[in-house]
Write an enzyme that holds these catalytic residues in place. Structure first.
Site, PDB file in Angstrom:
ATOM      1  N   LYS A 108       0.813  -1.236   0.000  1.00 32.07           N
ATOM      2  CA  LYS A 108       0.000   0.000   0.000  1.00 32.07           C
ATOM      3  C   LYS A 108       0.844   1.283   0.000  1.00 32.07           C
ATOM      4  O   LYS A 108       0.463   2.264  -0.632  1.00 32.07           O
ATOM      5  CB  LYS A 108      -0.967  -0.006   1.185  1.00 32.07           C
ATOM      6  CG  LYS A 108      -2.100  -1.025   1.018  1.00 32.07           C
ATOM      7  CD  LYS A 108      -3.105  -0.917   2.145  1.00 32.07           C
ATOM      8  CE  LYS A 108      -4.299  -1.823   1.872  1.00 32.07           C
ATOM      9  NZ  LYS A 108      -5.370  -1.655   2.844  1.00 32.07           N
TER      10      LYS A 108
ATOM     11  N   ASP B 109     -10.330   2.714   1.868  1.00 30.40           N
ATOM     12  CA  ASP B 109     -10.644   1.966   3.102  1.00 30.40           C
ATOM     13  C   ASP B 109     -11.528   2.800   4.033  1.00 30.40           C
ATOM     14  O   ASP B 109     -12.516   2.300   4.585  1.00 30.40           O
ATOM     15  CB  ASP B 109      -9.353   1.573   3.840  1.00 30.40           C
ATOM     16  CG  ASP B 109      -8.685   0.353   3.208  1.00 30.40           C
ATOM     17  OD1 ASP B 109      -9.383  -0.418   2.518  1.00 30.40           O
ATOM     18  OD2 ASP B 109      -7.469   0.183   3.398  1.00 30.40           O
TER      19      ASP B 109
HETATM   20  P1  NAP Z   1      -1.867  -4.819  10.548  1.00 28.97           P
HETATM   21  O1  NAP Z   1      -1.316  -3.609   9.895  1.00 28.97           O
HETATM   22  O2  NAP Z   1      -1.110  -6.079  10.543  1.00 28.97           O
HETATM   23  O3  NAP Z   1      -2.166  -4.435  12.099  1.00 28.97           O
HETATM   24  C1  NAP Z   1      -2.588  -5.427  13.017  1.00 28.97           C
HETATM   25  C2  NAP Z   1      -3.047  -4.759  14.307  1.00 28.97           C
HETATM   26  O4  NAP Z   1      -3.495  -5.787  15.207  1.00 28.97           O
HETATM   27  C3  NAP Z   1      -1.913  -4.015  15.021  1.00 28.97           C
HETATM   28  O5  NAP Z   1      -2.449  -2.916  15.696  1.00 28.97           O
HETATM   29  C4  NAP Z   1      -1.423  -5.077  16.014  1.00 28.97           C
HETATM   30  O6  NAP Z   1      -0.796  -4.544  17.143  1.00 28.97           O
HETATM   31  C5  NAP Z   1      -2.734  -5.704  16.416  1.00 28.97           C
HETATM   32  N1  NAP Z   1      -2.509  -7.030  16.973  1.00 28.97           N
HETATM   33  C6  NAP Z   1      -2.166  -8.151  16.305  1.00 28.97           C
HETATM   34  N2  NAP Z   1      -2.025  -9.183  17.185  1.00 28.97           N
HETATM   35  C7  NAP Z   1      -2.285  -8.676  18.425  1.00 28.97           C
HETATM   36  C8  NAP Z   1      -2.303  -9.244  19.727  1.00 28.97           C
HETATM   37  N3  NAP Z   1      -2.035 -10.546  19.927  1.00 28.97           N
HETATM   38  N4  NAP Z   1      -2.630  -8.450  20.768  1.00 28.97           N
HETATM   39  C9  NAP Z   1      -2.918  -7.139  20.577  1.00 28.97           C
HETATM   40  N5  NAP Z   1      -2.906  -6.547  19.359  1.00 28.97           N
HETATM   41  C10 NAP Z   1      -2.597  -7.317  18.305  1.00 28.97           C
HETATM   42  O7  NAP Z   1      -3.306  -5.176   9.957  1.00 28.97           O
HETATM   43  P2  NAP Z   1      -4.395  -4.181   9.354  1.00 28.97           P
HETATM   44  O8  NAP Z   1      -4.282  -4.133   7.884  1.00 28.97           O
HETATM   45  O9  NAP Z   1      -4.352  -2.901  10.117  1.00 28.97           O
HETATM   46  O10 NAP Z   1      -5.745  -4.982   9.684  1.00 28.97           O
HETATM   47  C11 NAP Z   1      -6.244  -5.076  11.017  1.00 28.97           C
HETATM   48  C12 NAP Z   1      -7.513  -5.919  10.992  1.00 28.97           C
HETATM   49  O11 NAP Z   1      -8.511  -5.281  10.215  1.00 28.97           O
HETATM   50  C13 NAP Z   1      -7.318  -7.295  10.372  1.00 28.97           C
HETATM   51  O12 NAP Z   1      -8.061  -8.209  11.121  1.00 28.97           O
HETATM   52  C14 NAP Z   1      -7.900  -7.152   8.981  1.00 28.97           C
HETATM   53  O13 NAP Z   1      -8.404  -8.382   8.485  1.00 28.97           O
HETATM   54  C15 NAP Z   1      -9.025  -6.167   9.234  1.00 28.97           C
HETATM   55  N6  NAP Z   1      -9.349  -5.385   8.033  1.00 28.97           N
HETATM   56  C16 NAP Z   1     -10.635  -5.426   7.590  1.00 28.97           C
HETATM   57  C17 NAP Z   1     -10.991  -4.685   6.474  1.00 28.97           C
HETATM   58  C18 NAP Z   1     -12.405  -4.734   5.970  1.00 28.97           C
HETATM   59  O14 NAP Z   1     -12.640  -4.344   4.822  1.00 28.97           O
HETATM   60  N7  NAP Z   1     -13.352  -5.161   6.785  1.00 28.97           N
HETATM   61  C19 NAP Z   1     -10.040  -3.884   5.809  1.00 28.97           C
HETATM   62  C20 NAP Z   1      -8.730  -3.839   6.311  1.00 28.97           C
HETATM   63  C21 NAP Z   1      -8.407  -4.608   7.442  1.00 28.97           C
HETATM   64  P3  NAP Z   1       0.813  -4.310  17.165  1.00 28.97           P
HETATM   65  O15 NAP Z   1       1.040  -2.994  16.496  1.00 28.97           O
HETATM   66  O16 NAP Z   1       1.142  -4.308  18.612  1.00 28.97           O
HETATM   67  O17 NAP Z   1       1.423  -5.457  16.429  1.00 28.97           O
END
Ligand code: NAP
Length: 471
Positions: free
Chosen positions: A264, A301
């Site tokens: 991205k 998004d």
């Molecule tokens: P990302 O950049 O990998 O960020 C993941 C986030 O989750 C970070 O804040 C991370 O914290 C946190 N996390 C992961 N494991 C954790 C744990 N064990 N305990 C506490 N925090 C934890 O992913 P992203 O792209 O932002 O996506 C985040 C979520 O949104 C995903 O589940 C994704 O599938 C969903 N999503 C949905 C859509 C939709 O269209 N509905 C679109 C985009 C994303 P740290 O910084 O501490 O690692």
């Protein structure tokens, strides 16, 4: 018009489907190997060999289907005057790729149309394919990963699956795929009275990995439902090949792309210009080729998130009070910008890794207050919106542990996760009397602006689409 494609190729069939052409498909079964050998012995030129093979196929089917228009086609790969066939073994494939590495070869794509056993039209397209220099170790890894897929392909590659093997290409996507759809459609339009066929437009989702993406299902549904001439595929691109490969895909005819993890930020840097929201988020999930040839980046998004909230809960008032956002990854970044733009006066940002949240807040706005992960429950009485933008609570991931006892029952709670459709967070919030919104609508709505830009039609987000994506 009864049209037959004399080919058993799934790729060619897909091209006709993309062009919304109703055709029959028949396998001509000719002795390609011996015909090719005798033509080579007669010192025929590569384009004549491809053309003759296409003719044999069309003629065979045409003689059994008089009155029908029969498309015959063939493609050969030529390097240094030699025709490369299918690799007989992994060793032969290694030899082929070692020779093609760092060199330019040609794909000769011949197309003919027959009727009543006679040729009506023919076209030969030549694509120039420059393969980047590939190391011996890389070739070994490629063969290990792709041998079962590519053993039936001349040259031992599928451009659509591994375009990153190439540094540049001079040609058209459909010619490379083996069927020159543009000139075929021009011919058909001259010989049929109905609405003219449109040349298919192309878009794709780019990521690494990409097999999990729901986008091809969504966009494929919209294309079919609206009878739009176009195709949408998923392409895996390793990060270090992103720029070269995207440039090449635009060159061969793509109108644009969805871009997902981990590309991205690179996508934003790649574009010639960007929307204010993409600039503010610092990442792009959509690339669009404008009529001027310039590439624009957008980030939809936040748009998807807000449109989903608005469509599920029209009473939600962003300016009612502060929001709590859990997570500080790529998705949270877009959500923060969208919430602030919608009028949320203050955001508590809470992430396991506090430093990441602090960087994000410093980047985006003074209205964001970072709080410790352990303190998330403390702000619940104060907030009117709760957003889970972590991966906690997703199937296969640990649960999100948060006690909602003190949450204001007037608050709206939304989760970006859509597998499961209703997370434990949403179940608990519903029990508390709060309005809840699941993440599936965000996924569906974020795809709308890109589809409209590439295919010229604003698609509907409805229950049929949601059910399809959730299956
Ligand atoms: P990302 O950049 O990998 O960020 C993941 C986030 O989750 C970070 O804040 C991370 O914290 C946190 N996390 C992961 N494991 C954790 C744990 N064990 N305990 C506490 N925090 C934890 O992913 P992203 O792209 O932002 O996506 C985040 C979520 O949104 C995903 O589940 C994704 O599938 C969903 N999503 C949905 C859509 C939709 O269209 N509905 C679109 C985009 C994303 P740290 O910084 O501490 O690692």
């Amino acid at each position: 018009m009864d049209l037959i494609l004399a080919s058993q190729s799934i790729t060619r069939r897909r091209i006709l489907d993309a062009a919304r052409i109703d055709a029959r498909f028949m396998s001509p079964k000719i002795d390609e190997e011996n015909i090719t050998k005798s033509l080579i012995a007669d010192q025929a030129l590569p384009r004549d060999i491809a053309d003759t093979l296409a003719e044999h196929k069309a003629l065979k089917i045409s003689l059994k289907n008089l009155d029908s228009l029969v498309i015959g086609c063939d493609q050969i790969l030529v390097f240094e005057g030699e025709i490369f066939g299918k690799p007989a073994s992994p060793e032969a494939l290694k030899d082929m790729l070692s020779r093609l590495s760092g060199q330019t070869h040609r794909l000769v794509t011949a197309n003919v149309i027959y009727k009543d056993g006679k040729p009506m039209w023919r076209h030969v397209a030549i694509s120039h394919m420059s393969m980047r220099t590939i190391t011996s170790n890389e070739i070994d890894a490629y063969i290990e990963a792709h041998w079962p897929d590519v053993k039936h392909s001349a040259g031992g590659y599928h451009f659509e699956r591994t375009p990153d093997l190439f540094s540049s290409v001079r040609g058209n996507w459909f010619d490379i795929m083996g069927l020159s759809i543009d000139p075929i459609l021009r011919f058909l339009n001259q010989h049929q009275a109905g609405n003219p066929f449109q040349i298919p437009r192309l878009a794709a989702v780019l990521g690494h990995p990409i097999a999990q993406s729901k986008s091809p299902l969504m966009h494929g549904h919209w294309l079919k439902k609206n009878q739009i001439s176009g195709d949408y595929i998923a392409i895996d691109i390793p990060p270090m090949r992103f720029n070269t490969t995207v440039r090449m895909l635009f060159d061969v005819g793509f109108s644009g792309f969805n871009v997902t993890i981990p590309h991205k930020e690179q996508a934003l840097a790649f574009a010639d210009d960007m929307t204010p929201r993409a600039r503010r988020i610092g990442a792009a999930n959509t690339l669009i080729k404008r009529d001027s040839g310039k590439i624009s980046a957008d980030n939809t998004d936040g748009y998807g998130f807000m449109t989903n909230l608005a469509s599920q809960n029209s009473a939600w008032n962003p300016s009612a009070g502060p929001s709590l956002v859990l997570g500080a990854g790529g998705a949270a970044r877009a959500i923060l910008v969208a919430l602030l733009e919608a009028g949320v006066p203050k955001i508590y940002l809470c992430n396991r890794t506090r430093a990441r949240a602090e960087d994000l807040a410093a980047d985006i706005s003074d209205c964001i207050e970072v709080i410790d992960w352990e303190d998330k429950q403390g702000v619940l009485p104060d907030v009117f919106t709760v957003v889970n933008a972590t991966s906690l609570g997703m199937i296969g991931k640990p649960p999100l542990e948060i006690d909602l006892t003190n949450l204001n029952p007037d608050a709206l709670v939304t989760d970006l996760i859509y597998a499961p459709l209703e997370t434990q967070l949403l179940k608990d919030a519903r029990t508390r009397g709060c309005e809840v919104v699941s993440g599936i609508g965000m996924l569906l709505h974020q795809g709308v602006p890109g589809f409209e830009a590439w295919f010229g039609h604003r698609p509907a987000v409805d229950e049929e689409l949601e059910a399809l994506v959730l299956t």
